[in-house]
Design a protein around this motif. Sequence first.
Motif, PDB file in Angstrom:
ATOM      1  N   MET A 191    -110.806  12.995  16.584  1.00 30.97           N
ATOM      2  CA  MET A 191    -109.791  12.529  17.479  1.00 30.97           C
ATOM      3  C   MET A 191    -109.179  11.404  17.202  1.00 30.97           C
ATOM      4  N   THR A 192    -109.781  10.386  16.511  1.00 25.75           N
ATOM      5  CA  THR A 192    -109.243   9.219  15.806  1.00 25.75           C
ATOM      6  C   THR A 192    -108.336   9.460  14.859  1.00 25.75           C
ATOM      7  N   GLU A 193    -108.696  10.281  13.904  1.00 28.25           N
ATOM      8  CA  GLU A 193    -107.705  10.718  12.870  1.00 28.25           C
ATOM      9  C   GLU A 193    -106.479  11.461  13.319  1.00 28.25           C
ATOM     10  N   ASN A 194    -106.461  12.336  14.667  1.00 31.12           N
ATOM     11  CA  ASN A 194    -105.532  12.757  15.196  1.00 31.12           C
ATOM     12  C   ASN A 194    -104.409  11.683  15.603  1.00 31.12           C
ATOM     13  N   ARG A 195    -104.929  10.698  16.259  1.00 31.49           N
ATOM     14  CA  ARG A 195    -104.188   9.704  16.883  1.00 31.49           C
ATOM     15  C   ARG A 195    -103.343   8.863  15.669  1.00 31.49           C
ATOM     16  N   GLU A 196    -103.964   8.588  14.659  1.00 35.11           N
ATOM     17  CA  GLU A 196    -103.722   7.599  13.675  1.00 35.11           C
ATOM     18  C   GLU A 196    -102.366   8.806  12.894  1.00 35.11           C
ATOM     19  N   ARG A 197    -102.981   9.918  12.962  1.00 33.27           N
ATOM     20  CA  ARG A 197    -101.841  10.841  12.060  1.00 33.27           C
ATOM     21  C   ARG A 197    -100.669  11.002  12.852  1.00 33.27           C
ATOM     22  N   LEU A 198    -100.775  11.027  14.357  1.00 33.49           N
ATOM     23  CA  LEU A 198     -99.637  11.167  15.179  1.00 33.49           C
ATOM     24  C   LEU A 198     -98.793   9.804  14.883  1.00 33.49           C
ATOM     25  N   ILE A 199     -99.541   8.687  15.046  1.00 35.22           N
ATOM     26  CA  ILE A 199     -98.663   7.214  14.668  1.00 35.22           C
ATOM     27  C   ILE A 199     -97.706   7.520  13.422  1.00 35.22           C
ATOM     28  N   ARG A 200     -98.529   7.694  12.499  1.00 38.68           N
ATOM     29  CA  ARG A 200     -97.919   7.800  11.089  1.00 38.68           C
ATOM     30  C   ARG A 200     -96.634   8.804  11.159  1.00 38.68           C
ATOM     31  N   ASN A 201     -96.818   9.930  11.582  1.00 32.98           N
ATOM     32  CA  ASN A 201     -95.763  10.976  11.660  1.00 32.98           C
ATOM     33  C   ASN A 201     -94.693  10.319  12.788  1.00 32.98           C
ATOM     34  N   LEU A 202     -95.074   9.600  13.674  1.00 33.73           N
ATOM     35  CA  LEU A 202     -94.246   9.051  14.432  1.00 33.73           C
ATOM     36  C   LEU A 202     -92.991   8.016  13.840  1.00 33.73           C
ATOM     37  N   PHE A 203     -93.906   7.106  13.033  1.00 36.07           N
ATOM     38  CA  PHE A 203     -92.800   6.047  12.064  1.00 36.07           C
ATOM     39  C   PHE A 203     -92.306   6.834  11.201  1.00 36.07           C
ATOM     40  N   ALA A 204     -92.531   7.933  10.636  1.00 35.20           N
ATOM     41  CA  ALA A 204     -91.871   8.743   9.459  1.00 35.20           C
ATOM     42  C   ALA A 204     -90.727   9.341  10.111  1.00 35.20           C
ATOM     43  N   ALA A 205     -90.984   9.755  11.474  1.00 37.03           N
ATOM     44  CA  ALA A 205     -89.587  10.457  12.091  1.00 37.03           C
ATOM     45  C   ALA A 205     -88.745   9.353  12.334  1.00 37.03           C
ATOM     46  N   TYR A 206     -89.121   8.368  13.103  1.00 39.49           N
ATOM     47  CA  TYR A 206     -88.022   7.242  13.282  1.00 39.49           C
ATOM     48  C   TYR A 206     -87.193   6.958  11.993  1.00 39.49           C
ATOM     49  N   LEU A 207     -87.908   6.873  10.884  1.00 40.86           N
ATOM     50  CA  LEU A 207     -87.367   6.506   9.462  1.00 40.86           C
ATOM     51  C   LEU A 207     -86.443   7.521   8.992  1.00 40.86           C
ATOM     52  N   ALA A 208     -86.574   8.711   9.261  1.00 46.09           N
ATOM     53  CA  ALA A 208     -85.837   9.939   8.998  1.00 46.09           C
ATOM     54  C   ALA A 208     -84.830  10.111  10.133  1.00 46.09           C
ATOM     55  N   ASN A 209     -84.828   9.255  11.180  1.00 46.23           N
ATOM     56  CA  ASN A 209     -83.789   9.507  12.132  1.00 46.23           C
ATOM     57  C   ASN A 209     -84.044  10.803  13.018  1.00 46.23           C
ATOM     58  N   ASP A 210     -85.192  11.198  13.184  1.00 48.08           N
ATOM     59  CA  ASP A 210     -85.442  12.533  13.713  1.00 48.08           C
ATOM     60  C   ASP A 210     -85.794  12.582  15.089  1.00 48.08           C
ATOM     61  N   ARG A 211     -84.837  12.253  16.037  1.00 44.46           N
ATOM     62  CA  ARG A 211     -84.869  11.908  17.330  1.00 44.46           C
ATOM     63  C   ARG A 211     -85.682  13.020  18.062  1.00 44.46           C
ATOM     64  N   GLN A 212     -85.557  14.372  17.673  1.00 42.92           N
ATOM     65  CA  GLN A 212     -86.059  15.491  18.330  1.00 42.92           C
ATOM     66  C   GLN A 212     -87.700  15.355  17.994  1.00 42.92           C
ATOM     67  N   GLN A 213     -87.991  15.002  16.634  1.00 49.30           N
ATOM     68  CA  GLN A 213     -89.467  14.945  16.543  1.00 49.30           C
ATOM     69  C   GLN A 213     -90.165  13.650  17.107  1.00 49.30           C
ATOM     70  N   VAL A 214     -89.613  12.742  17.450  1.00 49.09           N
ATOM     71  CA  VAL A 214     -89.928  11.567  18.376  1.00 49.09           C
ATOM     72  C   VAL A 214     -90.037  12.068  19.868  1.00 49.09           C
ATOM     73  N   ALA A 215     -89.164  12.826  20.292  1.00 50.75           N
ATOM     74  CA  ALA A 215     -89.248  13.020  21.766  1.00 50.75           C
ATOM     75  C   ALA A 215     -90.368  14.086  21.872  1.00 50.75           C
ATOM     76  N   ASP A 216     -90.625  14.750  20.923  1.00 49.64           N
ATOM     77  CA  ASP A 216     -91.626  15.809  21.121  1.00 49.64           C
ATOM     78  C   ASP A 216     -92.942  15.099  21.392  1.00 49.64           C
ATOM     79  N   VAL A 217     -93.271  13.861  20.940  1.00 44.96           N
ATOM     80  CA  VAL A 217     -94.672  13.356  20.927  1.00 44.96           C
ATOM     81  C   VAL A 217     -94.732  12.234  21.840  1.00 44.96           C
ATOM     82  N   LEU A 218     -93.504  12.090  22.732  1.00 43.62           N
ATOM     83  CA  LEU A 218     -93.743  11.078  23.872  1.00 43.62           C
ATOM     84  C   LEU A 218     -93.625  11.994  25.006  1.00 43.62           C
TER      85      LEU A 218
END
Length: 121
Positions: A1-28
């Motif tokens: 579970m911890t690794e999944n949460r960390e991966r989700l956070i890292r993916n969220l930061f990457a999506a923000y940097l890529a300006n991928d609003r849909q990917q961000v919206a999908d995890v919120l």
Amino acid sequence: MTENRERLIRNLFAAYLANDRQQVADVLADDFRFTSPFDDDLDKAAYFERCWKHSGWIARHDIERIFVRGDEAFVTYLCLAADGRSFRNTEFFTFAGGKVRRIDVYFGAARQDGRFLPQQR
């Protein structure tokens, strides 16, 4: 579970940097809330309306540490702007049902060329 949460956070930061609003919206989560020193308890729609900006001004995020415990996590990162400015923030994440339910942001001091900039009073 911890690794999944960390991966989700890292993916969220990457999506923000890529300006991928849909990917961000999908995890919120649908009942997502966002608070920062400038934003008080925004819902998901208000977060995107008020806080979502094109991320072109950000050169990169350097995630310095992520601590996950159960459905909560702290993330500290250094954000480097394209113009050379930088700042360090810490964010507190709360998860529910595999999604981010809440983010509380704590701003750090502005930095430039590896040094803290004097704070304006």
